[in-house]
Scaffold this motif. Structure first.
Motif, mmCIF file in Angstrom:
data_model
loop_
_atom_site.group_PDB
_atom_site.id
_atom_site.type_symbol
_atom_site.label_atom_id
_atom_site.label_comp_id
_atom_site.label_asym_id
_atom_site.label_seq_id
_atom_site.Cartn_x
_atom_site.Cartn_y
_atom_site.Cartn_z
ATOM 1 N N VAL A 209 -67.682 -88.214 80.127
ATOM 2 C CA VAL A 209 -66.664 -88.058 81.167
ATOM 3 C C VAL A 209 -67.049 -86.856 82.018
ATOM 4 O O VAL A 209 -67.306 -85.773 81.487
ATOM 5 C CB VAL A 209 -65.263 -87.851 80.570
ATOM 6 C CG1 VAL A 209 -64.220 -87.725 81.689
ATOM 7 C CG2 VAL A 209 -64.897 -89.002 79.641
ATOM 8 N N VAL A 210 -67.111 -87.061 83.323
ATOM 9 C CA VAL A 210 -67.576 -86.036 84.258
ATOM 10 C C VAL A 210 -66.438 -85.600 85.159
ATOM 11 O O VAL A 210 -65.710 -86.435 85.717
ATOM 12 C CB VAL A 210 -68.742 -86.574 85.118
ATOM 13 C CG1 VAL A 210 -69.192 -85.523 86.132
ATOM 14 C CG2 VAL A 210 -69.898 -87.002 84.237
ATOM 15 N N ASP A 211 -66.289 -84.293 85.315
ATOM 16 C CA ASP A 211 -65.350 -83.707 86.257
ATOM 17 C C ASP A 211 -66.183 -82.951 87.287
ATOM 18 O O ASP A 211 -66.934 -82.037 86.922
ATOM 19 C CB ASP A 211 -64.402 -82.764 85.508
ATOM 20 C CG ASP A 211 -63.206 -82.355 86.351
ATOM 21 O OD1 ASP A 211 -62.741 -83.180 87.146
ATOM 22 O OD2 ASP A 211 -62.748 -81.201 86.212
ATOM 23 N N ASP B 295 -66.945 -79.819 84.663
ATOM 24 C CA ASP B 295 -66.763 -79.966 83.220
ATOM 25 C C ASP B 295 -67.264 -81.340 82.813
ATOM 26 O O ASP B 295 -67.412 -82.239 83.646
ATOM 27 C CB ASP B 295 -65.281 -79.818 82.857
ATOM 28 C CG ASP B 295 -65.055 -79.545 81.371
ATOM 29 O OD1 ASP B 295 -66.053 -79.281 80.648
ATOM 30 O OD2 ASP B 295 -63.893 -79.593 80.932
ATOM 31 N N LEU B 296 -67.552 -81.496 81.545
ATOM 32 C CA LEU B 296 -67.904 -82.813 81.028
ATOM 33 C C LEU B 296 -67.491 -82.910 79.577
ATOM 34 O O LEU B 296 -67.414 -81.906 78.856
ATOM 35 C CB LEU B 296 -69.390 -83.118 81.179
ATOM 36 C CG LEU B 296 -70.403 -82.454 80.251
ATOM 37 C CD1 LEU B 296 -71.731 -83.186 80.345
ATOM 38 C CD2 LEU B 296 -70.614 -81.006 80.610
ATOM 39 N N HIS C 131 -62.373 -83.772 94.705
ATOM 40 C CA HIS C 131 -62.407 -83.652 93.249
ATOM 41 C C HIS C 131 -62.437 -85.049 92.631
ATOM 42 O O HIS C 131 -61.576 -85.872 92.908
ATOM 43 C CB HIS C 131 -61.162 -82.891 92.779
ATOM 44 C CG HIS C 131 -61.164 -82.565 91.327
ATOM 45 N ND1 HIS C 131 -60.069 -82.052 90.668
ATOM 46 C CD2 HIS C 131 -62.139 -82.664 90.376
ATOM 47 C CE1 HIS C 131 -60.354 -81.864 89.386
ATOM 48 N NE2 HIS C 131 -61.604 -82.228 89.194
ATOM 49 N N LEU C 132 -63.445 -85.313 91.808
ATOM 50 C CA LEU C 132 -63.581 -86.618 91.170
ATOM 51 C C LEU C 132 -63.714 -86.461 89.658
ATOM 52 O O LEU C 132 -64.430 -85.578 89.184
ATOM 53 C CB LEU C 132 -64.815 -87.361 91.681
ATOM 54 C CG LEU C 132 -64.780 -87.998 93.067
ATOM 55 C CD1 LEU C 132 -66.132 -88.632 93.361
ATOM 56 C CD2 LEU C 132 -63.680 -89.042 93.157
ATOM 57 N N THR C 133 -63.057 -87.322 88.923
ATOM 58 C CA THR C 133 -63.256 -87.440 87.482
ATOM 59 C C THR C 133 -63.633 -88.888 87.205
ATOM 60 O O THR C 133 -62.943 -89.804 87.656
ATOM 61 C CB THR C 133 -61.982 -87.063 86.702
ATOM 62 O OG1 THR C 133 -61.633 -85.706 87.010
ATOM 63 C CG2 THR C 133 -62.223 -87.171 85.201
ATOM 64 N N TYR C 134 -64.741 -89.087 86.497
ATOM 65 C CA TYR C 134 -65.208 -90.451 86.264
ATOM 66 C C TYR C 134 -65.938 -90.554 84.931
ATOM 67 O O TYR C 134 -66.374 -89.554 84.357
ATOM 68 C CB TYR C 134 -66.116 -90.913 87.409
ATOM 69 C CG TYR C 134 -67.295 -90.000 87.691
ATOM 70 C CD1 TYR C 134 -68.538 -90.202 87.093
ATOM 71 C CD2 TYR C 134 -67.177 -88.938 88.585
ATOM 72 C CE1 TYR C 134 -69.623 -89.375 87.359
ATOM 73 C CE2 TYR C 134 -68.248 -88.109 88.869
ATOM 74 C CZ TYR C 134 -69.467 -88.332 88.252
ATOM 75 O OH TYR C 134 -70.537 -87.519 88.516
ATOM 76 N N LYS C 135 -66.039 -91.773 84.456
ATOM 77 C CA LYS C 135 -66.741 -92.063 83.206
ATOM 78 C C LYS C 135 -68.104 -92.688 83.507
ATOM 79 O O LYS C 135 -68.253 -93.418 84.488
ATOM 80 C CB LYS C 135 -65.930 -93.031 82.339
ATOM 81 C CG LYS C 135 -64.581 -92.512 81.899
ATOM 82 C CD LYS C 135 -63.836 -93.578 81.097
ATOM 83 C CE LYS C 135 -62.451 -93.100 80.700
ATOM 84 N NZ LYS C 135 -61.696 -94.162 79.953
#
Length: 469
Positions: free
Chosen positions: A265-267, A256-257, A274-278
């Motif tokens: 924001v990237v998922d 997702d983004l 699992h990474l979520t980052y900006k």
């Protein structure tokens, strides 16, 4: 910190003769950019001979120069290393620099996104160790060996952008860099003037595998229609393929983004993690390229968590989406987005998508200022006109255009959003300057040879904040 090079090391690397002893802090080939302690490489071209500028370079503080002879006006005992051919000498220095450093080398190419991905890798890898990367778009037969020659011996991660617009150009660059990891961002119809098909472009991009040792890795875009072709080429050289994209089965997969005007924001999944980052710059294309970055970071053995955190500090490189707030003498300001460095159909669409995300102020407008996309061959007019729907969908309010091919796009647009079309950027600039007003968002984009940077310069001159006493 030790010297980047000593004169003895340069002589040993090149097989040349050092006329005196000196230490070097940096390597340059432009005498106008010499600083104290630099080593000037006197390259000879069809129009300019670097030997004519050796005296100037030494006077500006250069510690020494790579030459084929003692130039006029230079003392016999000056800081010179004499070789048979300075271009070959630079390549020899590049090989020596690559050999002496215990570095994880990453090569980056692709029809679009090379420089941004290289810059993002530089940001992402830096927290894990000393990182060296190409400056700007130093990605050709001079820029790549220069980047290697500039690499400090203590470098842990090296990122090397490699470009081409003809078949056969990437092979020698890859063999010089010898990357452990080769990243191909995407394959698109760019430089079509020099290729019979997009498939031929894919084959030329696959030349980056030439210097990767067996057991190395190829990071490839699974969403691109040429993925299978590239994967077969990588496998033929004994490389592991790490796919990135949105498709199931990608090693690095976008889940997702969230797109915002100034960030994304990237998922994502990186393997089983699992990474979520900006990312501190907007656009879906930055999100997609960040997947390639994460794949390369993981393959390099660097810290994924630190890389993810670092990408929040990423900013667009100059000429590739950097935003300026221009304060008007009449009051208020407008936002100027500089996309003037280069253009292709894919990067144009990405710029239009970012324009759609932009948020003009009250009564502000979205304005696109567009120059020709060059080297597109016989289908150039059709490729320009084919951007009309994407441009209209961005919610653009006004379009200014220049160049013979961009006229095809301009004429395909609805009449109410046409500003004007002129033959070149110089004649277009006054019209754009007259039209902009408070709260507008203005994006300027075109190929480098369309000289859209001159329009950027004209609009920046409107900034009353810069001219205030």
């Amino acid at each position: 910190m030790s010297a980047l090079w000593t004169s003895a090391e340069i002589a040993a690397a090149t097989g040349g003769k050092a006329l005196s002893d000196f230490d070097v802090a940096h390597v340059v080939f432009d005498s106008r950019k010499v600083e104290t302690g630099d080593f000037f490489v006197a390259l000879s071209g069809s129009k300019v001979d670097g030997h004519d500028f050796v005296a100037r370079a030494l006077a500006a503080g250069a510690a020494g120069a790579l030459v084929t002879h003692v130039p006029e006006g230079v003392a016999e005992d000056a800081g010179l290393v004499i070789v048979a051919d300075t271009m070959v000498g630079l390549e020899d220095m590049a090989r020596a620099a690559r050999a002496r450093a215990d570095v994880v080398a990453i090569g980056v190419t692709g029809s679009v996104g090379k420089t941004g991905t290289k810059e993002a890798l530089k940001v992402a890898l830096a927290p894990s160790g000393p990182t060296h990367a190409s400056v700007g778009s130093f990605n050709n037969h001079v820029g790549v060996p220069l980047t290697l020659a500039r690499m400090p011996r203590e470098t842990r991660y090296g990122v090397f952008e490699m470009g081409m617009n003809h078949p056969g150009e990437l092979t020698p660059l890859s063999r010089l860099v010898r990357p452990h990891i080769a990243v191909i961002t995407t394959v698109e119809p760019a430089h079509m003037e020099f290729f019979p098909s997009v498939e031929a472009i894919a084959d030329a991009k696959a030349e980056i595998f030439a210097g990767v040792p067996a057991g190395g890795a190829a990071v490839l875009n699974r969403d691109n229609p040429h993925f299978d072709r590239l994967a077969v080429a990588a496998a033929a050289r004994g490389l592991h393929v790490a796919a990135f994209g949105t498709a199931p089965g990608c090693h690095v997969r976008l889940l997702d983004l969230v797109l915002k005007p100034h960030m994304v924001v990237v998922d994502a999944m990186v393997g089983s993690r699992h990474l979520t980052y900006k990312i501190g710059t907007p656009g879906r294309h930055w999100a997609m390229n960040s997947l390639a970055v994460m794949a390369a970071v993981e393959l390099s053995g660097a810290d994924l968590s630190l890389a993810a955190l670092a990408l929040a500090e990423m900013k667009p490189p100059a000429g590739r989406g950097r935003a300026h707030v221009v304060t008007l003498a009449s009051g208020g300001s407008f936002t100027l987005v500089d996309e003037s460095y280069n253009a292709s159909p894919a990067s144009m669409r990405a710029a239009f998508a970012n324009l759609a995300l932009s948020e003009p102020g009250p009564r502000g407008r979205r304005i696109a200022v567009l120059g020709d996309m060059r080297e597109l061959g016989a289908d150039a007019d059709a490729l320009h006109a084919g951007l009309a729907d994407a441009l209209v969908a961005s919610g653009v309010d006004l379009v200014f255009a220049c160049g013979p091919h961009m006229k095809a796009l301009y004429e395909a647009l609805p009449a109410p959003i046409r500003g004007c079309h002129t033959s070149d950027s110089t004649s277009l600039a006054p019209y754009v300057s007259e039209a902009v007003r408070q709260a507008d968002v203005v994006v300027v984009k075109g190929s480098l040879g369309s000289y859209m940077a001159s329009i950027i310069a004209t609009l920046l001159k409107l900034d009353s904040a810069d001219s205030a006493p």
